[in-house]
Structure formats: structure tokens, C-alpha cells
Write a protein that holds these residues in place. Structure first.
Motif, PDB file in Angstrom:
ATOM      1  N   ALA A 175      -8.552  -0.587  17.853  1.00  0.00           N
ATOM      2  CA  ALA A 175      -8.744  -1.684  16.901  1.00  0.00           C
ATOM      3  C   ALA A 175      -7.941  -2.924  17.298  1.00  0.00           C
ATOM      4  O   ALA A 175      -8.436  -4.047  17.240  1.00  0.00           O
ATOM      5  N   LEU A 176      -6.708  -2.718  17.729  1.00  0.00           N
ATOM      6  CA  LEU A 176      -5.844  -3.847  18.049  1.00  0.00           C
ATOM      7  C   LEU A 176      -6.210  -4.540  19.362  1.00  0.00           C
ATOM      8  O   LEU A 176      -5.999  -5.740  19.514  1.00  0.00           O
ATOM      9  N   CYS A 177      -6.766  -3.778  20.288  1.00  0.00           N
ATOM     10  CA  CYS A 177      -7.021  -4.310  21.629  1.00  0.00           C
ATOM     11  C   CYS A 177      -8.507  -4.555  21.889  1.00  0.00           C
ATOM     12  O   CYS A 177      -8.919  -4.746  23.037  1.00  0.00           O
ATOM     13  N   ASP A 178      -9.300  -4.531  20.843  1.00  0.00           N
ATOM     14  CA  ASP A 178     -10.740  -4.707  20.998  1.00  0.00           C
ATOM     15  C   ASP A 178     -11.051  -6.034  21.696  1.00  0.00           C
ATOM     16  O   ASP A 178     -10.527  -7.083  21.315  1.00  0.00           O
ATOM     17  N   GLY A 179     -11.887  -5.965  22.721  1.00  0.00           N
ATOM     18  CA  GLY A 179     -12.294  -7.171  23.434  1.00  0.00           C
ATOM     19  C   GLY A 179     -11.389  -7.569  24.583  1.00  0.00           C
ATOM     20  O   GLY A 179     -11.734  -8.440  25.381  1.00  0.00           O
ATOM     21  N   MET A 180     -10.220  -6.957  24.692  1.00  0.00           N
ATOM     22  CA  MET A 180      -9.305  -7.281  25.789  1.00  0.00           C
ATOM     23  C   MET A 180      -9.766  -6.621  27.093  1.00  0.00           C
ATOM     24  O   MET A 180     -10.326  -5.524  27.075  1.00  0.00           O
ATOM     25  N   PRO A 181      -9.518  -7.241  28.237  1.00  0.00           N
ATOM     26  CA  PRO A 181      -9.765  -6.567  29.510  1.00  0.00           C
ATOM     27  C   PRO A 181      -8.785  -5.410  29.681  1.00  0.00           C
ATOM     28  O   PRO A 181      -7.730  -5.368  29.025  1.00  0.00           O
ATOM     29  N   PRO A 182      -9.096  -4.448  30.543  1.00  0.00           N
ATOM     30  CA  PRO A 182      -8.260  -3.246  30.665  1.00  0.00           C
ATOM     31  C   PRO A 182      -6.781  -3.530  30.910  1.00  0.00           C
ATOM     32  O   PRO A 182      -5.918  -2.883  30.302  1.00  0.00           O
ATOM     33  N   GLN A 183      -6.463  -4.484  31.772  1.00  0.00           N
ATOM     34  CA  GLN A 183      -5.057  -4.748  32.094  1.00  0.00           C
ATOM     35  C   GLN A 183      -4.286  -5.235  30.862  1.00  0.00           C
ATOM     36  O   GLN A 183      -3.127  -4.858  30.644  1.00  0.00           O
ATOM     37  N   ASP A 184      -4.927  -6.070  30.044  1.00  0.00           N
ATOM     38  CA  ASP A 184      -4.266  -6.569  28.835  1.00  0.00           C
ATOM     39  C   ASP A 184      -4.121  -5.476  27.786  1.00  0.00           C
ATOM     40  O   ASP A 184      -3.114  -5.418  27.060  1.00  0.00           O
ATOM     41  N   ARG A 185      -5.121  -4.630  27.684  1.00  0.00           N
ATOM     42  CA  ARG A 185      -5.037  -3.498  26.760  1.00  0.00           C
ATOM     43  C   ARG A 185      -3.832  -2.617  27.122  1.00  0.00           C
ATOM     44  O   ARG A 185      -3.076  -2.189  26.239  1.00  0.00           O
ATOM     45  N   LEU A 186      -3.679  -2.361  28.419  1.00  0.00           N
ATOM     46  CA  LEU A 186      -2.580  -1.519  28.872  1.00  0.00           C
ATOM     47  C   LEU A 186      -1.229  -2.151  28.534  1.00  0.00           C
ATOM     48  O   LEU A 186      -0.331  -1.475  28.007  1.00  0.00           O
ATOM     49  N   ALA A 187      -1.080  -3.427  28.813  1.00  0.00           N
ATOM     50  CA  ALA A 187       0.186  -4.107  28.550  1.00  0.00           C
ATOM     51  C   ALA A 187       0.525  -4.083  27.064  1.00  0.00           C
ATOM     52  O   ALA A 187       1.681  -3.819  26.674  1.00  0.00           O
ATOM     53  N   ALA A 216      -2.813   4.695  35.239  1.00  0.00           N
ATOM     54  CA  ALA A 216      -4.086   5.393  35.037  1.00  0.00           C
ATOM     55  C   ALA A 216      -3.922   6.528  34.034  1.00  0.00           C
ATOM     56  O   ALA A 216      -4.785   6.752  33.181  1.00  0.00           O
ATOM     57  N   GLY A 217      -2.793   7.250  34.116  1.00  0.00           N
ATOM     58  CA  GLY A 217      -2.552   8.336  33.182  1.00  0.00           C
ATOM     59  C   GLY A 217      -2.342   7.847  31.771  1.00  0.00           C
ATOM     60  O   GLY A 217      -2.842   8.450  30.810  1.00  0.00           O
ATOM     61  N   PHE A 218      -1.606   6.747  31.613  1.00  0.00           N
ATOM     62  CA  PHE A 218      -1.394   6.158  30.289  1.00  0.00           C
ATOM     63  C   PHE A 218      -2.726   5.739  29.686  1.00  0.00           C
ATOM     64  O   PHE A 218      -3.031   6.045  28.519  1.00  0.00           O
ATOM     65  N   TYR A 219      -3.543   5.051  30.477  1.00  0.00           N
ATOM     66  CA  TYR A 219      -4.822   4.540  29.971  1.00  0.00           C
ATOM     67  C   TYR A 219      -5.739   5.696  29.577  1.00  0.00           C
ATOM     68  O   TYR A 219      -6.381   5.680  28.522  1.00  0.00           O
ATOM     69  N   ASP A 220      -5.800   6.705  30.434  1.00  0.00           N
ATOM     70  CA  ASP A 220      -6.708   7.814  30.175  1.00  0.00           C
ATOM     71  C   ASP A 220      -6.317   8.572  28.914  1.00  0.00           C
ATOM     72  O   ASP A 220      -7.178   9.031  28.164  1.00  0.00           O
TER      73      ASP A 220
END
Length: 399
Positions: A175-187, A216-220
Motif C-alpha cells: 500500500a505504501l509503495c504502490d507505483g514506485m519502481p523496484p529500487q525505490d520500493r526496496l529503499a 534480492a532476498g529482502f525483496y522476495d
């Protein structure tokens, strides 16, 4: 599947460096050839016949490289097809295969839902994939349609209780990171994870570690857009509905209710495993093997004295020495430990395990009479097989 594909293009999982192939081989379950023979072919596969393999959703190649390498080392023929949505993951897997000079693999970028179009396979590896499909049952069905008669599948799917704390965070971060590119979501998620209260279920869960290993592990683990877990009952119901039957979990002791409490007589085998899963509370993945529902088979057992035993991950001579000295060796499996309680008389039988001798040959080699052999071997099997340590296979048999 666009968002899932985008994730694995940005963060191929698991994170692997092909240069590491020169110094180590990652092994595990499923897709170790000893397990394949034990769980799917009752320890009696004719390994002179090429094993036709589909690695469905192969990612960066752990299962693929393990299976292809061990088959090559055993000098057994295999024809392997790898398929994955992510071109970035495929590149890593291809580089790892080149580093090991594995030339029997066909690489395809695509969906496992197209598996029936790729051929018929004796063995299907599907590790960590089905729980990421929008319709997991469709994935089970597609793989069943690609299974050759007499074949089977090695699988891993997420389990709910050992992943406590994960799914509320996935929902919140989504919900908080909706629309962000993957790198920004991770940060953003990495910042938020540091602010969790000490009592948060995720913080107190000792079963999880992927988020500490790599981006990659954090994101997954925490930012996946499509992720569900299966209880034992949900898994077996899905299998039944799609033409599969469970051959066995690789570590059946975790699902053995009798190890935790008396089993009521009214519970079926599946119900008992489901209750054991709930009482255990630490199982984060279900790892096992499945066969066609119309061709059900159980794992191999020592009742067939023509079978060849192996101790996976254990030095038979070291274990035999410990047993002869009256020790009960402690084995660790993630957050679970067990002690192998074996009689001293079993030590010679254990020491005679070499991947070549059958049970009958071990009895002759040690001068053990048939009745004594049966009783002692039953004790060995009862102590080791539930922890995935004892497997039967002829893959290393000379000739």
C-alpha cells in the motif's frame, strides 16, 4: 504476472555470482538425485536411461545446477529443460551452467503454464514458484499435464506458520509503495523495517533470514506482489484437485504428530500432519515430492533388501564411530534439532554404507544374520529416515 516479472528482472533470485561455482556447489532439497530416486522411483530407477527433466521456474539456477552437476558427476544421462519468466535470472543460470561446462540444458524464457507444450518429463522441479502464481492450481495442472507416465515432481511451496509477520508487512509495504519502481520500493521498505516495534511478529520470528542476505532476498520475502502460503491441508487439497498425490515430505519428522503428542484415532494421516504443522509452528516451507494421483507411490523403505542405502549429508564412518562409542549424535535442521539414538550393534552396518552395497550385501559384508539385520536396520531407518538422512538409490552403482 507483469509485476512479478519486473521484480525478478530487477532482482534475480536467489542472488548468485557465477564465479562462485569454482569453489562450491549449492545442494539441498528438492532435486537431489538420491531424493528423486528414493521418493519417486522407490530407489530402483534404471539410471542408464536418460532422465528427462523440466526445471519449471528455475530462477538463478540452484536446483538446475545441483541436479545437472550431480548427474554429470555420477555419469548418468539427463536431458534438462529450464524455463523462467525472467531474462535476468536466466542469464545468471546460464552463466553458472557455463562455469561448470554443463551442456545438456535447454534454456527457455517463458511461463511454466506452457509446460505441456515443452514435452513429457520424467522429473519436474518446481521450487518456490507455485505460490507466486495468480492461480496456483493452474500451475499444478500444467505441470501434471507435462508429467510422463511413472514420473514425479519435487516441489517447495511456502507454509504459513513459520512465516508469521511476513504477510502483514507485504500488505503494508504494497500500500505504501504502490507505483514506485523496484529500487525505490526496496529503499522505502528497508527504512520502515528498522522502525518496527520489538514485539512485532516479524522481529520475533527466528525462522526468517532472506531479508538479511541480499537485496534480492529482502525483496522476495517482504515486497513480493504475489505471494501466498499453503497449509498442509490446502496443499494436499490442491494436489488432489489437480491430479497429484503426495509421495512424501523430505523431512517427515516435522509432520509426525506422534512426536509431539498422542495421535487421536479419528484423525486421518493428512489431518494428523496438519495438526502437527500447527503445533510445530516453525515450518516456513513445505518441501517434498509428488506423483500422479492415478499412480500413487510411497518412498522407498528397507523392507526391500535389494535397495542401496545412502546417508545424505552424513559421513557413515564418523556416525558409526560415534554410535559404537554409545553417543547419540546431535543433528541440526534450521531451528529444529534431533538426536540419533542407535544401538551400538548398528555401528558395523552404518560403516558399511558406501553407495554401492545393497542391504543384502551389507548383511553379508558384516556377517549379520538375516533376522538380526532386519531388526537392526529397522532401528537405523527409524532414527534417520524421518530427518531426510537415509535415502535409497542405485544411481552410484557401478555398471
Amino acid at each position: 504476472m507483469t509485476t512479478v516479472k519486473d521484480q525478478y528482472e530487477a532482482y534475480p533470485y536467489p542472488e548468485r555470482d557465477p564465479a562462485d561455482e569454482a569453489r562450491r556447489l549449492i545442494t539441498g532439497s528438492p532435486s537431489h538425485p538420491l531424493e528423486i530416486d528414493h521418493f519417486l522411483f522407490q530407489g530402483q530407477r534404471d539410471w542408464s536411461r536418460a532422465l528427462r527433466v523440466l526445471v519449471a521456474g528455475g530462477g538463478t539456477g540452484d536446483g538446475l545446477i545441483q541436479l545437472a552437476t550431480l548427474m554429470k558427476q555420477a555419469r548418468r544421462p539427463a536431458q534438462i529443460t529450464y524455463v523462467d519468466l525472467s531474462t535476468a535470472s536466466r542469464k545468471v543460470a546460464e552463466a553458472r551452467a557455463r562455469a561448470r561446462n554443463l551442456d545438456n540444458i535447454t534454456f527457455i524464457t517463458g511461463s511454466l503454464l506452457d509446460a505441456p507444450d515443452l514435452g513429457q518429463f520424467d522429473y519436474i522441479d518446481c521450487c518456490g514458484v507455485l505460490h507466486h502464481l495468480p492461480d496456483p492450481a493452474a500451475g499444478f495442472s500444467a505441470l501434471r499435464a507435462a508429467l510422463a507416465p511413472g514420473g514425479g515432481m519435487g516441489f517447495m511451496v511456502y507454509a504459513p506458520y513459520g512465516r508469521s509477520g511476513v504477510y502483514p508487512l507485504q500488505a503494508a509495504f504494497g500500500a505504501l509503495c504502490d507505483g514506485m519502481p523496484p529500487q525505490d520500493r526496496l529503499a522505502q521498505a528497508r527504512k520502515l523495517i528498522e522502525r518496527l516495534p520489538q514485539g512485532h511478529p516479524f522481529r520475533t520470528n527466528p525462522n526468517l533470514g532472506d531479508h538479511k542476505d541480499s537485496d534480492a532476498g529482502f525483496y522476495d520475502l517482504l515486497l513480493h506482489s504475489q505471494d501466498r502460503a499453503f497449509s498442509v491441508t490446502e496443499l494436499t487439497d490442491t494436489m488432489q484437485a489437480t491430479g497429484w498425490a503426495l509421495s512424501g515430505f523430505t523431512m517427515p519428522a516435522l509432520y509426525d504428530l506422534s512426536r509431539l503428542t498422542d495421535r487421536p484415532g479419528h484423525l486421518s494421516d493428512i489431518q494428523a500432519m496438519a495438526v502437527a504443522e500447527q503445533l510445530n509452528g516453525t515450518i516456513k516451507t513445505h518441501v517434498g515430492y509428488a506423483v500422479a494421483a492415478d499412480q500413487p507411490r510411497s518412498p522407498a523403505t528397507g523392507r526391500n533388501h535389494a535397495l542401496i542405502p545412502h546417508l545424505k549429508g552424513v559421513d557413515p564412518r564418523a556416525l558409526a564411530q560415534a554410535v559404537a562409542q554409545g553417543q547419540q549424535p546431535k543433528m541440526s535442521f534450521a531451528t529444529t534439532t534431533a538426536r540419533l539414538a542407535l544401538p551400538k550393534q548398528a555401528a558395523p552396518l552404518i560403516a558399511a554404507i558406501n553407495g554401492q552395497r545393497s542391504l543384502s550385501e551389507i548383511a553379508r559384508h558384516t556377517g549379520t544374520d538375516p533376522i538380526g539385520m532386519g531388526a537392526l536396520w529397522s532401528r537405523i531407518e527409524q532414527a534417520t529416515a524421518p530427518w531426510g538422512l537415509l535415502l535409497y538409490s542405485s544411481i552410484l552403482k557401478a555398471g
